[in-house]
Design an enzyme around this catalytic site. Structure first.
Site, PDB file in Angstrom:
ATOM      1  N   CYS A  34      51.971  70.186 -23.938  1.00  0.00           N
ATOM      2  CA  CYS A  34      50.875  70.252 -24.919  1.00  0.00           C
ATOM      3  C   CYS A  34      50.486  71.674 -25.292  1.00  0.00           C
ATOM      4  CB  CYS A  34      49.654  69.506 -24.389  1.00  0.00           C
ATOM      5  SG  CYS A  34      48.823  70.368 -23.042  1.00  0.00           S
ATOM      6  N   CYS A  59      51.236  75.760 -16.372  1.00  0.00           N
ATOM      7  CA  CYS A  59      51.242  74.599 -15.471  1.00  0.00           C
ATOM      8  C   CYS A  59      52.585  74.427 -14.776  1.00  0.00           C
ATOM      9  CB  CYS A  59      50.876  73.331 -16.235  1.00  0.00           C
ATOM     10  SG  CYS A  59      52.098  72.870 -17.483  1.00  0.00           S
ATOM     11  N   CYS A  99      37.147  70.700 -31.271  1.00  0.00           N
ATOM     12  CA  CYS A  99      36.647  70.571 -29.893  1.00  0.00           C
ATOM     13  C   CYS A  99      36.936  71.851 -29.117  1.00  0.00           C
ATOM     14  CB  CYS A  99      37.240  69.353 -29.191  1.00  0.00           C
ATOM     15  SG  CYS A  99      38.842  69.633 -28.424  1.00  0.00           S
ATOM     16  N   VAL A 249      68.264  75.250  -7.509  1.00  0.00           N
ATOM     17  CA  VAL A 249      68.216  76.629  -8.001  1.00  0.00           C
ATOM     18  C   VAL A 249      67.300  76.610  -9.231  1.00  0.00           C
ATOM     19  CG1 VAL A 249      69.573  78.523  -8.951  1.00  0.00           C
ATOM     20  CG2 VAL A 249      70.524  77.091  -7.133  1.00  0.00           C
ATOM     21  N   VAL A 256      62.832  70.951 -12.667  1.00  0.00           N
ATOM     22  CA  VAL A 256      62.405  70.599 -11.305  1.00  0.00           C
ATOM     23  C   VAL A 256      60.884  70.400 -11.258  1.00  0.00           C
ATOM     24  CG1 VAL A 256      62.281  71.415  -8.914  1.00  0.00           C
ATOM     25  CG2 VAL A 256      64.379  71.741 -10.231  1.00  0.00           C
ATOM     26  N   ALA A 330      62.443  71.332 -27.569  1.00  0.00           N
ATOM     27  CA  ALA A 330      61.172  71.632 -26.892  1.00  0.00           C
ATOM     28  C   ALA A 330      60.303  72.536 -27.761  1.00  0.00           C
ATOM     29  CB  ALA A 330      61.430  72.242 -25.518  1.00  0.00           C
ATOM     30  N   GLN A 741      30.593  60.751 -24.208  1.00  0.00           N
ATOM     31  CA  GLN A 741      29.928  60.552 -25.493  1.00  0.00           C
ATOM     32  C   GLN A 741      28.594  59.830 -25.312  1.00  0.00           C
ATOM     33  OE1 GLN A 741      33.925  58.707 -26.803  1.00  0.00           O
ATOM     34  NE2 GLN A 741      32.817  58.907 -28.694  1.00  0.00           N
ATOM     35  N   GLU A1223      35.010  59.084 -38.998  1.00  0.00           N
ATOM     36  CA  GLU A1223      36.003  58.026 -38.760  1.00  0.00           C
ATOM     37  C   GLU A1223      36.784  57.588 -39.983  1.00  0.00           C
ATOM     38  OE1 GLU A1223      34.268  55.175 -35.504  1.00  0.00           O
ATOM     39  OE2 GLU A1223      32.827  55.449 -37.087  1.00  0.00           O
TER      40      GLU A1223
END
Length: 1291
Positions: A34, A59, A99, A249, A256, A330, A741, A1223
């Protein structure tokens, strides 16, 4: 940073956030999918004296691999305390944050690119952001911010006929109205800080000296569980591999890392050869290129791009093929981390490069000392010059940053004889456990002529050799079989076209209509126009209402200083709670063994249903929801117990040791069809009736019946469910900090669980990193259990779900089945409509009945059906309970109605737009629930959209394109919108606010609304500024708390700014009235400290017995026109252009409102096209993260995106005559669905298929390809129903 006790298992992200307290870098998914955790890594190479900066996912980076590197986080490049960096300023001021949770990652991706390319092209910028996801903005404002760094800013950079798109009106067609040039920009580019590359951070000199002076030696790091070896020579590497043959490796940890995190794989020894120079060699030889296995994929891409420019094209065909796939493989972060050798060795099933390397006669050089290690890759040049051809193909769920469903590499070499195959190799990925080469087929084709007959034989041979079983992992089996031969056909066309050019005499020419099969889908640079109302001259210059004010927290989002729930510092003696969930969809719990979990270090407790006993449920609607399972489980992902430990790592490890024994129960109900079969519904059925349907059916010209199925949708808010519960230590007070919310609900459910009055529980929400309906009722269950644990142990407890847990447990948008029977006249007028709506509610009621009700009340969309009957049922199934989601039933109900309209149009031989127009509400009318409506603005939006989109001109252009192209088709569709705003009850239409004026004249505002990206706090400050006549800088807003504003309603339903804004306005006016006598006596005096609470609301109600009422306060109108192009051979599609016209009343803040429209549209587009949830036949969710579940990325935004806001026409009793827009735009995404439908219909007509076309949502590449039936779809083998267990079931 000098770290004495380094643990090889620690990744950079938790190290930054927990150890160094640098919380700007966010956790979004944990798997590199992300981009929320993007940082810049800089390494100095003492041999070349070069510094390499590249983006990376924190991460996935083990901190052991960062010895001697510089890591730059978002805090490092600028802050509000020092100075902000131009990237941070521009993304904020261009309104590129909502946000704000994904913003630090976006900032770091752009920043890293600018460090390497201070004047990038727009291509480079969009490529750099390919690995970053945003769920709020729709990407357009982020692209706008990027454009300000390009040499040619503000323009789409594609000068057609020498004219810029901005000079020639929209889409090369003249502007639709005199003097209606687009509005001023939403930001002032000339005020931005300049980008000065000389002012950037330098690489730390001490690291340079260390790299140059320190002798290279093997580094060893160890912890109790793991050893990490980092050798510096090939010899050492081989010795380690010989000594530890099972040890992986690792270079970039991109293969991994996810296995360890998501599959529980554990390696006691890891070997990381990231400093071995020989692994990074690049040798150019006369016959090709030798590349070290340690080079990153991004470096390989740069090297190949460089070689391709220097050598003739016919020599570098393999390089071109590799480059094509490296461009979409990717995101930029992963390409910069993953190594070439690692990719070849570890990505067996789905590698995008291996099929090309296999057919390109590339050789992998290995070294061995008992155990092999890949060291070099030799990629030969194509030496046969003009008679050798190499190509690559792939198809994925999304065009970029998505694993291929099928990919392929193909190569053919012809001898001197005319078009006779000398050598042929064909390889596929995605269709087996490793790359599959169709060797036997190729062997049989040698000596054949390159013609249609050969192609036909080749397809049959390859299908036989590359066989896929019906239960193959990943599903989509028939689609994969079709792609196998569709790619082969593309290769055939490609080679034939070149042969024809080389020797027109001997080779047959391609049909002109076939040539488009070889072109990539339409992809120009992004350009957008925004049209909104200017403020009139009468408005006071300091009045901010109607101005595009930047999001209140925009700059803090961009600097990483905005605090989200999990960014709060740890409390003393804090514990972490993690849930253990059911692995069965319908079963009896025979036993739970907690002994092993409780014996693990750091584990404090395991909370079960027994501990909660009489407080293990809570009733908000009509049915009590159980927190933790007692004796039975009803879905995979149901909460069974909760492990409490000193740290997150310990809690997660212990949770895996909880042993639960199940006994499966019957029936297992997953789908709506199964629920109907077993009569498994939540009571009651809902019904809406208007006119006399049965009588109307007797007088119509034609009747049709049909149905449409619509899949669910995952919220994919960027910030997962997060909370911190802190017992205050006296009077049983409890503070709950939570990303929700609905603070009042959290307060109620926690108070009930702890058997306390609500005044002892305070719920605080500063901001929420996206919610979309998913952080209301589900969050309450997590908070109740977390608060119970905190209360039991008298210690603070934190609970943050991982992305996979969140997706598994929380449910999402309801899948729908809609059945319709329509009676209509030959001119397209629908006189009778009988509908049935079924929603897949999951295993508990949650908000499913409300969703069904809202779906029924809104199903008419923009149309007046004089005789209508619609019934709705919520189906009880063994899936996680589905819940509220932006649009709340309307995106499903609206799609069913629009599908019916499409079918009526087809039956009448009319265009769908004509049928839409003839059935549309006329000005003053009545809805099926007998509420009066004035649809003047609906008609105006429709006409304006027709005009701005040049609909009729483009419709003709689309038809011309389709007549000239057989394998590519375009589609154009326009959809109207009537979105009723209101929550259907009086109680839900209330709000409150609290305004303090301090003695120094500053103002503090709090209200009941939650800031979750929609800019409500920004609008509230604009309201205070106007009402009290003071500058925005005087007003502060602290966040939302049940301590200051009690009993607030849930933030949702597009009414948050409406209701709270009216309350804030009332409070300000009350204050001014109270202060008037004082001010009039002493006009120059100081403000008196005063405060006021105010409530204000909307009156709304519906009587379901009678099916009538006044459930909505007002209606938002709009229309959207979208044009797409599809590839009939692969199912790929591209959104070329979207025009949206919206009636928003008087916009309080056009930047925020346009952002809401765009963000909702892109989210809706995802819902109707690429977002697909997959469940196993046992009810297990397969799609648990961004790797498997694809939300729209920057590559999915329309190439041209035009938004127009209708000038305000009427004053209403809403806040300053504005309208709530959160919405409504989601539904407009279905304009893309129907444009694809239009393109598929064109393809089918050309192939002689004239029957009715029923397409279900989402329209994925698989559905598009299989609907474009042709000789290839007919050629593939089909599995008999019931002959195998499929990998997934359609939900």
């Amino acid at each position: 940073v000098i770290e004495k006790n380094v643990d090889p298992e620690t990744m950079l992200l938790p190290y930054l956030r927990k150890k160094l307290r640098l919380t700007g870098t966010k956790y979004g998914c944990g798997g590199g999918g992300c981009g929320a955790c993007t940082v810049m890594i800089s390494r100095y190479n003492p041999i070349t004296n070069r510094i390499r900066h590249h983006p990376a996912n924190a991460c996935l980076i083990p901190i052991c691999s960062l010895y001697g590197t510089a890591v730059t986080t978002v805090e490092g490049i600028g802050s509000t305390h020092t100075r902000i960096h131009p990237v941070q300023e521009r993304i904020a001021k261009c309104h590129g944050t909502q946000c704000g949770f994904c913003t630090p990652g976006m900032v770091m991706s752009i920043y890293t690119l600018l460090r390497n390319h201070p004047e990038p092209t727009l291509d480079q910028l969009t490529d750099a952001l390919g690995g970053n996801l945003c769920r709020c903005t729709g990407y357009r404002p982020i692209i706008d911010a990027c454009k300000t760094f390009c040499e040619t800013s503000g323009c789409c950079q594609s000068k057609e006929n020498g004219v810029c798109c901005l000079d020639q009106g929209i889409n090369g067609l003249p502007e639709f109205e005199e003097g209606s040039k687009t509005s001023p920009k939403l930001f002032a580019e000339e005020e931005f800080l300049p980008l000065d590359p000389t002012q950037e951070l330098i690489f730390p000199p001490e690291l340079m000296i260390m790299a140059e002076k320190q002798p290279q030696r093997t580094r060893v790091f160890g912890s109790e569980r793991m050893m990490w070896f980092s050798p510096v020579t090939l010899k050492e590497l081989l010795e380690f591999k010989f000594k530890y043959p099972q040890a992986p490796v690792i270079m970039g940890n991109t293969s991994v890392g996810p296995q360890v995190k998501f599959k529980g794989v554990f390696h006691p020894v890891i070997i990381s050869p990231d400093r071995i120079e020989e692994l990074s060699v690049v040798n150019h030889t006369h016959n090709g290129l030798t590349l070290g296995a340690g080079l990153s994929l991004a470096q390989v891409k740069d090297i190949l791009a460089d070689v391709v420019q220097k050598l003739p094209e016919e020599k570098t065909q393999t390089y071109h093929a590799l480059l094509k796939h490296l461009g979409t493989l990717a995101g930029s972060q992963i390409r910069n981390m993953a190594s070439l050798g690692g990719h070849i060795i570890s990505r067996h099933p789905d590698s995008d490069l291996n099929p090309i390397l296999a057919v390109g006669n590339c050789t992998l050089n290995l070294l061995s000392k008992g155990k092999w290690c890949s060291v070099f890759l030799h990629v030969p040049l194509n030496c046969f010059f003009q008679l050798e051809f190499v190509s690559a193909f792939r198809q994925a769920q999304r065009q970029e940053n998505a694993l291929a469903i099928v990919n392929s590499g193909m190569r053919v070499f012809f001898g001197e004889g005319h078009g006779i195959i000398r050598e042929l190799s064909i390889s596929y990925g995605g269709v087996g456990p490793a790359t599959i080469c169709a060797k036997n087929s190729c062997q049989k084709l040698i000596g054949r002529h390159w013609n249609e007959e050969m192609l036909d034989t080749a397809c049959r041979l390859v299908l036989e050799e590359v066989s896929l079983s019906g239960s193959a992992p990943g599903g989509k089996v028939e689609f994969k079989r079709t792609l196998i031969i569709s790619f082969l056909f593309k290769f055939y066309l490609e080679v034939s076209q070149i042969l024809k050019k080389m020797d027109p005499v001997h080779y047959p020419s391609l049909a002109d209509k076939y040539e488009s099969a070889l072109e990539d889908l339409h992809s120009k640079h992004h350009c957008s126009t925004l049209k909104y109302q200017h403020m009139g001259p009468k408005q006071h210059p300091e009045d901010p209402i109607g101005h595009p004010i930047m999001h209140l927290s925009g700059v803090k989002h961009a600097t990483g200083e905005a605090i989200y729930c999990d960014d709060m510092p740890p409390v003393d003696q804090e514990l972490f709670l993690t849930f253990v969930t059911s692995s069965r969809a319908h079963a009896k719990i025979m036993s739970i063994d907690l002994s092993e979990a409780l014996s693990m270090p750091g584990v404090v407790d395991v909370i079960t249903a027994e501990h909660l006993s009489d407080v293990n449920s809570f009733c908000f609607f009509t049915e009590a929801e159980e927190f933790l399972a007692t004796d039975k489980v009803f879905c995979v992902g149901q909460l069974v117990c909760a492990v409490l430990a000193d740290s997150e790592v310990q809690a997660k490890r212990a949770a895996k040791q909880v042993k639960i024994v199940y006994q499966d129960l019957e029936p297992l109900i997953l789908t709506i069809e199964e629920a109907i079969q077993h009569n498994s519904f939540f009571e009651p059925e809902r019904k809406l009736e208007y006119g006399n349907v049965d009588e109307a059916f007797k007088v119509v010209d034609q009747i049709l019946e049909g149905e449409i199925h619509m899949g669910g949708q995952e919220h994919f808010y960027m910030e997962t469910q997060s909370m911190l519960v802190v017992p205050k230590g006296e009077d049983q007070e409890m503070d709950v900090y939570v990303s929700t919310q609905f603070p009042k609900y959290i307060q109620d459910i926690v108070a009930s669980t702890l058997k306390l009055p609500a005044n002892k529980v305070m719920c605080h929400v500063k901001r929420v990193g996206g919610a979309f309906g998913g952080k209301a009722f589900k969050t309450g269950v997590f908070a109740a259990v977390t608060a119970f644990a905190a209360n039991k142990h008298g210690r603070a407890v934190r609970c943050v779900l991982e992305r996979g847990e969140d997706m598994l447990i929380t449910g999402g948008r309801h899948p729908y089945l809609g059945k319709y029977k329509a009676g209509f006249m030959n001119d397209g007028r629908i006189l009778a409509l009988d509908m049935e709506h079924y929603s897949n509610a999951g295993n508990s009621l949650d908000e499913s009945l409300l969703v069904i009700e809202m779906g029924l009340l809104k199903m008419d969309n923009a149309y007046k059906f004089p005789n209508l009957r619609c019934r709705g049922w919520a189906c009880r199934t063994n899936l996680p309970s589905n819940t509220a989601f932006r649009g709340f039933g309307f995106p499903q109900a609206g799609l069913i109605t629009e599908s019916c309209i499409m079918e009526v149009a087809a039956k009448c031989g009319l265009s769908p737009e004509k049928v839409r127009m003839i059935n549309m509400y006329k000005e003053i009318d009545q809805t099926p629930y007998k509420q009066e409506i004035n649809a003047k603005n609906l008609i105006q939006c429709w006409r304006e959209c027709m005009a701005v989109s040049s609909y009729s001109l483009r419709k003709a252009a689309v038809e011309k394109f389709n007549a000239e192209n057989y394998w590519k088709k375009k589609g154009l569709a326009m959809v109207p919108l009537k979105y009723p705003v209101g929550l259907g009850s009086r109680a839900a239409g209330q709000a409150a606010a609290l305004v303090h004026i301090y003695l120094d004249g500053s103002v503090l505002v709090t209200h009941g609304g939650i800031e979750m990206g929609q800019g409500v706090h920004t609008k509230m400050i604009q309201v205070v500024s106007r009402e009290l006549g003071m500058p925005i800088s005087n007003v502060h807003l602290r966040g939302t708390s049940t301590e200051t504003v009690p009993n607030a309603n849930v933030s949702g339903g597009s009414v948050v700014a409406d209701l709270n804004g009216l309350a804030v306005k009332d409070a300000c006016q009350t204050l001014l009235k109270r202060l008037k006598p004082i001010i009039s006596k002493n006009p120059k005096g100081t403000w008196k400290d005063w405060n006021s609470v105010s409530s204000r609301g909307y009156e709304s109600d519906i009587n379901w017995e009678k099916g009538e009422g006044h459930p909505f306060e007002y209606f938002v109108y709009g229309a959207a026109c979208s044009e797409v192009e599809i590839d009939c051979l692969t199912g790929d599609h591209k959104n070329i252009r979207t025009d949206i016209v919206m009636d928003v009343g008087c916009s309080i803040n056009p930047a925020i409102d346009i952002g809401q429209i765009e963000g909702a549209f892109i989210q809706g587009m995802g819902l109707y096209t690429i977002e697909e949830l997959n469940y196993s036949p046992q009810g297990v969710l397969h799609t648990r993260g961004p790797d498997q579940y694809k939300i729209p990325a920057i590559c999915d935004t329309p190439t041209e995106f035009h938004i127009s806001l209708l000038p305000p026409s009427e004053n209403s009793n809403t806040l300053y005559s504005s309208k709530g827009l959160g919405e409504s735009g989601v539904f407009l995404g279905c304009s893309v669905f129907f444009a694809i439908h239009d393109a598929v219909s064109a393809a089918r007509r050309e192939r002689g298929l004239h029957g009715p076309l029923s397409l279900n949502s989402p329209l994925t590449p698989e559905k598009i390809r299989m609907a474009c039936e042709d000789k290839f779809t007919k050629m593939i083998p089909r599995d008999e129903p019931g002959s195998c267990v499929p990998w997934n079931v359609p939900i």
